[in-house]
Design a protein around this motif. Structure first.
Motif, short mmCIF file in Angstrom:
data_model
loop_
_atom_site.label_atom_id
_atom_site.label_comp_id
_atom_site.label_asym_id
_atom_site.label_seq_id
_atom_site.Cartn_x
_atom_site.Cartn_y
_atom_site.Cartn_z
N ILE A 17 0.81 -1.21 0.00
CA ILE A 17 0.00 0.00 0.00
C ILE A 17 0.85 1.27 0.00
CG2 ILE A 17 -1.89 1.21 1.13
CD1 ILE A 17 -2.66 -1.55 0.31
N ASP A 18 1.90 1.25 0.79
CA ASP A 18 2.74 2.45 0.89
C ASP A 18 3.35 2.79 -0.46
OD1 ASP A 18 3.53 -0.11 1.57
OD2 ASP A 18 5.43 0.53 2.44
N ILE A 19 3.78 1.78 -1.20
CA ILE A 19 4.34 2.02 -2.53
C ILE A 19 3.25 2.51 -3.48
CG2 ILE A 19 5.62 1.00 -4.44
CD1 ILE A 19 6.83 -0.97 -2.52
N ALA A 20 2.08 1.92 -3.33
CA ALA A 20 0.94 2.35 -4.14
C ALA A 20 0.64 3.82 -3.89
CB ALA A 20 -0.29 1.51 -3.83
N LEU A 21 0.71 4.21 -2.63
CA LEU A 21 0.41 5.60 -2.28
C LEU A 21 1.47 6.56 -2.81
CD1 LEU A 21 -0.95 5.06 1.33
CD2 LEU A 21 -2.24 6.01 -0.60
N SER A 22 2.70 6.11 -2.85
CA SER A 22 3.72 7.02 -3.37
C SER A 22 3.61 7.13 -4.89
CB SER A 22 5.13 6.63 -2.91
OG SER A 22 5.45 5.34 -3.35
N LEU A 23 3.18 6.05 -5.51
CA LEU A 23 2.94 6.11 -6.95
C LEU A 23 1.75 7.05 -7.24
CD1 LEU A 23 3.94 4.91 -9.60
CD2 LEU A 23 2.28 3.07 -9.36
N PHE A 24 0.81 7.00 -6.35
CA PHE A 24 -0.36 7.88 -6.43
C PHE A 24 0.09 9.34 -6.34
CE2 PHE A 24 -3.97 9.70 -3.76
CZ PHE A 24 -4.83 9.89 -4.83
N ASP A 25 1.04 9.60 -5.46
CA ASP A 25 1.58 10.96 -5.33
C ASP A 25 2.26 11.43 -6.60
OD1 ASP A 25 0.79 11.78 -2.85
OD2 ASP A 25 2.48 10.83 -1.80
N SER A 26 3.08 10.55 -7.16
CA SER A 26 3.78 10.99 -8.37
C SER A 26 2.81 11.14 -9.54
CB SER A 26 4.93 10.04 -8.72
OG SER A 26 4.52 8.71 -8.69
N MET A 27 1.77 10.36 -9.50
CA MET A 27 0.73 10.49 -10.52
C MET A 27 0.11 11.89 -10.48
SD MET A 27 -2.71 8.19 -10.63
CE MET A 27 -3.88 8.31 -12.00
N LYS A 28 -0.15 12.34 -9.26
CA LYS A 28 -0.76 13.66 -9.11
C LYS A 28 0.17 14.79 -9.56
CE LYS A 28 -2.23 12.78 -4.79
NZ LYS A 28 -2.98 12.83 -3.52
N LYS A 29 1.48 14.55 -9.41
CA LYS A 29 2.44 15.58 -9.83
C LYS A 29 2.56 15.65 -11.35
CE LYS A 29 5.11 15.37 -5.58
NZ LYS A 29 5.92 14.31 -4.94
N LYS A 30 2.24 14.54 -11.99
CA LYS A 30 2.31 14.54 -13.45
C LYS A 30 1.02 15.09 -14.03
CE LYS A 30 6.18 11.96 -13.78
NZ LYS A 30 6.27 10.56 -13.41
N ARG A 31 0.85 14.89 -15.28
CA ARG A 31 -0.35 15.38 -15.95
C ARG A 31 -1.52 14.40 -15.82
NH1 ARG A 31 -1.83 19.57 -16.05
NH2 ARG A 31 -0.61 21.37 -16.67
N CYS A 32 -1.25 13.30 -15.12
CA CYS A 32 -2.30 12.28 -15.02
C CYS A 32 -3.21 12.56 -13.85
CB CYS A 32 -1.67 10.90 -14.82
SG CYS A 32 -0.94 10.29 -16.31
N LYS A 33 -4.41 12.87 -14.17
CA LYS A 33 -5.39 13.11 -13.12
C LYS A 33 -5.93 11.78 -12.59
CE LYS A 33 -6.37 17.72 -12.94
NZ LYS A 33 -4.94 17.97 -12.60
N PRO A 34 -5.88 11.60 -11.27
CA PRO A 34 -6.52 10.41 -10.70
C PRO A 34 -8.01 10.48 -11.00
CG PRO A 34 -5.21 11.58 -9.04
CD PRO A 34 -5.27 12.45 -10.24
N ASP A 35 -8.60 9.37 -11.26
CA ASP A 35 -10.04 9.36 -11.50
C ASP A 35 -10.74 8.51 -10.44
OD1 ASP A 35 -9.38 6.80 -12.22
OD2 ASP A 35 -9.66 7.11 -14.37
#
Length: 245
Positions: A17-35
């Motif tokens: 989960i922790d790795i998933a959450l950090s990937l989630f963070d980098s996703m938000k910093k990029k142009r990829c909007k979480p949906d």
RNA sequence: GGUAACAAAAGCCAU
């Protein structure tokens, strides 16, 4: 987003989960909007770790992002709470989702029925089942098997048979789990002959009783002092190619 | 279009 969602989901399912959450963070910093799906898989993941608080925070974040929560993410949240024994919160979430114009679907109801059954609140589970029928939703094999199992464990065999009856009338075939639940329930009440009749019914339908099914029946016989018959069953299962453990 | 939310049983032993 699909790429990120896929990876985040994979990590969550592996318990990272922790790795998933950090990937989630980098996703938000990029142009990829979480949906909605991103939040759904994450909420699912954190709930499996028992972190309901965090699940709710993610849910709030989703709303702040301007995403309107749909059935998918609500179901993940409802299920998460159910699995942690917070049924009453889950029921509240159900109401909230309806107020927000989001309809619970088959999965939502199944999650709730399961939660209630696991907490031994089987009458409520049966009521939810009735409500679901009232809304015109078609129960699935999951719905029926979950409920039958819960009712059998609670010793509500009469209700379990009613549900079984509905199930077959709807053209939904019980599987090995459904039958095993019934057999186990009957054995606990010492209704051995009825239990054994279900073994026959299974075979007629081309379902092979397995080790669990047989062990359950053997245990019932043993506990009722019919050790001899338990041995008969043992030979029978071996003859059928089912290995004892 | 591709990613997504729901059930899963017995016995034995330990706590």
């Amino acid at each position: 987003s699909v790429t990120y969602n896929t990876l985040i989901d994979g990590l969550c399912k592996e318990g990272q989960i922790d790795i998933a959450l950090s990937l989630f963070d980098s996703m938000k910093k990029k142009r990829c909007k979480p949906d909605e799906l991103t939040y759904t898989v994450l909420i699912n993941g954190v709930c499996k770790e028992g972190k309901l608080q965090q699940a709710c925070e993610l849910f709030n974040e989703l709303i702040e992002m301007g995403i309107s929560p749909g059935t998918l993410v609500y179901t993940a949240l409802v299920d998460g709470h159910c699995k942690c024994g917070k049924i009453d919160v889950a029921l509240g979430l159900m109401n909230q989702m309806v107020e927000n114009g989001c309809e619970p679907n088959l999965y939502t109801y199944n999650a709730l029925i399961n939660g209630l059954c696991k907490e031994n609140r089987v009458l409520e589970a049966d009521n939810v089942f009735g409500k679901m029928l009232g809304e015109g939703l078609a129960p699935s094999l999951v719905t029926y098997t979950t409920l039958v199992d819960g009712l059998c464990r609670a010793g509500a065999m009469d209700l379990a048979f009613k549900v079984l009856d509905k199930m077959v009338k709807q053209g939904c075939s019980p599987n090995v789990y459904t039958y095993s639940a019934l057999i186990h329930g009957l054995c606990r009440e010492g209704r051995l002959e009825e239990a054994e009749m279900f073994i026959g019914e299974m075979k007629e339908k081309g379902l092979q009783p397995n080790r669990v099914t047989y062990t359950s029946l053997m245990d019932g016989n043993v506990k009722s002092g019919r050790v001899d018959h338990a041995f008969d069953l043992l030979s029978k299962m071996i003859n059928e190619g089912c290995q004892p453990n």
